[in-house]
Each structure stands twice: as structure tokens, then as C-alpha cells.
Design an enzyme around this catalytic site. Structure first.
Site: not given
Length: 248
Positions: A143, A156
Site C-alpha cells: 500500500s 495497518y
């Protein structure tokens, strides 16, 4: 660009929606044989039916990537059905953002289990096959937040940093087996990912932000196809993409 895609057997996790579904449909349309895994069997069956109706070749198996035996079974089904496996696309992921002080420990555990351990299980399932056949490609999803840590995203971000570290270590280890390793880091993409955010105010804020700027899931499909389509002696190691207007 499809010359190195046609006929390849590609396993995709998180394939029932979003980037996984878009990638499955795109690769099948380009001549790949796809094996789809996700928890929603009914959704997988519908996608497989539509791919076949369009002239493609696909199979599916209900797969929870937090369970190693189920990931192994998905890869085994792909090999049993199509005779080989050429690409593993470890796409399944969760993003329940929250401040650390909220102590949503169950969500921390889910992210570690899906984003990190699920990726590792995918690698573990195909590595013996790739080693034996002296070819293959593993594509892992990180990401933008695997490059930059942000408030409310500490865990995350940690999982996505881990995916990048795992991918680079793996890349260095598999050179003798002619295996390619690619990590793709998306920014805001139109998927179900933001639905996992249980913090009400934060969830509304993130979903509004993503809705305004997100690129379609097909953007990831384009990136995956680009990485796979390169000549076998070209290893595209990392792709980072964002909507043009995304500042972070």
C-alpha cells in the site's frame, strides 16, 4: 502486452470483489487461466460463470487466507485443474483503521492474520512448485501506507511495511529458481476496503475521501498485467501508484 499472459495459470486471493475480481476478469480476458479464492463462494461462482461465458477459463474455491490449509488447497486445485501454477497474486487484505488508543486488538490481530500471515501462506503454497519447475511469479499487495506511516493507521501500515520487507527478502532468495517477485502498492482505489473501518467518524471521513478521488479497481488489474507481461528475464520488483490528485 498479452503475449506473456496467455496460457498462464494465475491464483488470486481476495478475488470475490474489488481489485482481485477486476484482475481476475482482466487476466482471463487476456487468455490466462485463473483460480480464484475468497470467503464468499457464491460470489466466486458467479464470477467464474461470467468468465466462462465470455470464453475464459476459471475455477474457484472458498478460501480463508488466515487458514494455511485452505490456501494450500486453493493452489492445489489450480495445479490439479490446469496442470501447473505460474503466478500467485496475494491480494486479500483488510484495513480497519483506528487510533491505537482505541485498543481494537481484535482488529490488529485480523490485519496481522490476513495481511501478513495470509501473504506468507500464499508464498508457502507456491514456492515448492516454483522451485521444482524453475519458474514463477509472486505478486504481493502492499500500500501507499506501506511506504508512509500515518496516524490511525499504525498497525495497518505495519502490516504493509512487512509485506514489502518479506517481498524483498524473498526476491533475494529465489534467484536460483528463476522466480520473479513483485510488490504493488496502491493508493486510493474504489474497493470494499474502507468498509472494514469500525470507528464511525473516521470511517465516514475516509470513505468520503476515497469516494472523491479513488481510481477504479481495474487500475490494479492494469498494474498486475504489466508486471506479468514482461519478458521472463525482467523482474518488475515494485510498483507504487496513486490517483493523480492524492496528496499522501
Amino acid at each position: 502486452m498479452t503475449d506473456n499472459i496467455t496460457g498462464k495459470v494465475i491464483v488470486i486471493t481476495g478475488a470475490s470483489s474489488g481489485m482481485g475480481e477486476a484482475t481476475a476478469r482482466d487476466l482471463a480476458a487476456k487468455g490466462a487461466k485463473v483460480a480464484l479464492g475468497a470467503r464468499r463462494q457464491d460470489r466466486l461462482d458467479a464470477i467464474v460463470s461470467e468468465i466462462k461465458a465470455a470464453g475464459g477459463d476459471a475455477v474457484a474455491l472458498a478460501t480463508d487466507v488466515t487458514k494455511r490449509t485452505e490456501v494450500d488447497a486453493l493452489v492445489a486445485k489450480a495445479k490439479e485443474t490446469f496442470g501447473r501454477v505460474d503466478v500467485m497474486f496475494n491480494n486479500a487484505g483488510l484495513m480497519p483503521l483506528s487510533p491505537m488508543e482505541s485498543l481494537r486488538v481484535d482488529e490488529w490481530d485480523q490485519m496481522i492474520d490476513v495481511n501478513v500471515k495470509g501473504t506468507l501462506y500464499g508464498i508457502g503454497a507456491v514456492l515448492p512448485i516454483f522451485k521444482e519447475q524453475k519458474s514463477g511469479q509472486i505478486i504481493n499487495v502492499s500500500s501507499v501506507y506501506g511506504h508512509k506511516a500515518v496516524a490511525t493507521g499504525a498497525v495497518y501500515c505495519g502490516t504493509k511495511f512487512a509485506v514489502r520487507a518479506i517481498s524483498e527478502g524473498l526476491r533475494q532468495e529465489v534467484k536460483d529458481y528463476n522466480v520473479r517477485v513483485t510488490v504493488i502498492s496502491p493508493g486510493a482505489v474504489d474497493t470494499e476496503l474502507t468498509q472494514h473501518i469500525s470507528e464511525p467518524e473516521l470511517g465516514d471521513q475516509i470513505r468520503g475521501f476515497v469516494k472523491d478521488i479513488a481510481v477504479p479497481s481495474s487500475t490494479m488489474a492494469d498494474m498486475v498485467a504489466f508486471a506479468i507481461s514482461q519478458p521472463e528475464n525482467v523482474d518488475v520488483n515494485e510498483i507504487l501508484f496513486r490517483p493523480t490528485v492524492q496528496p499522501v
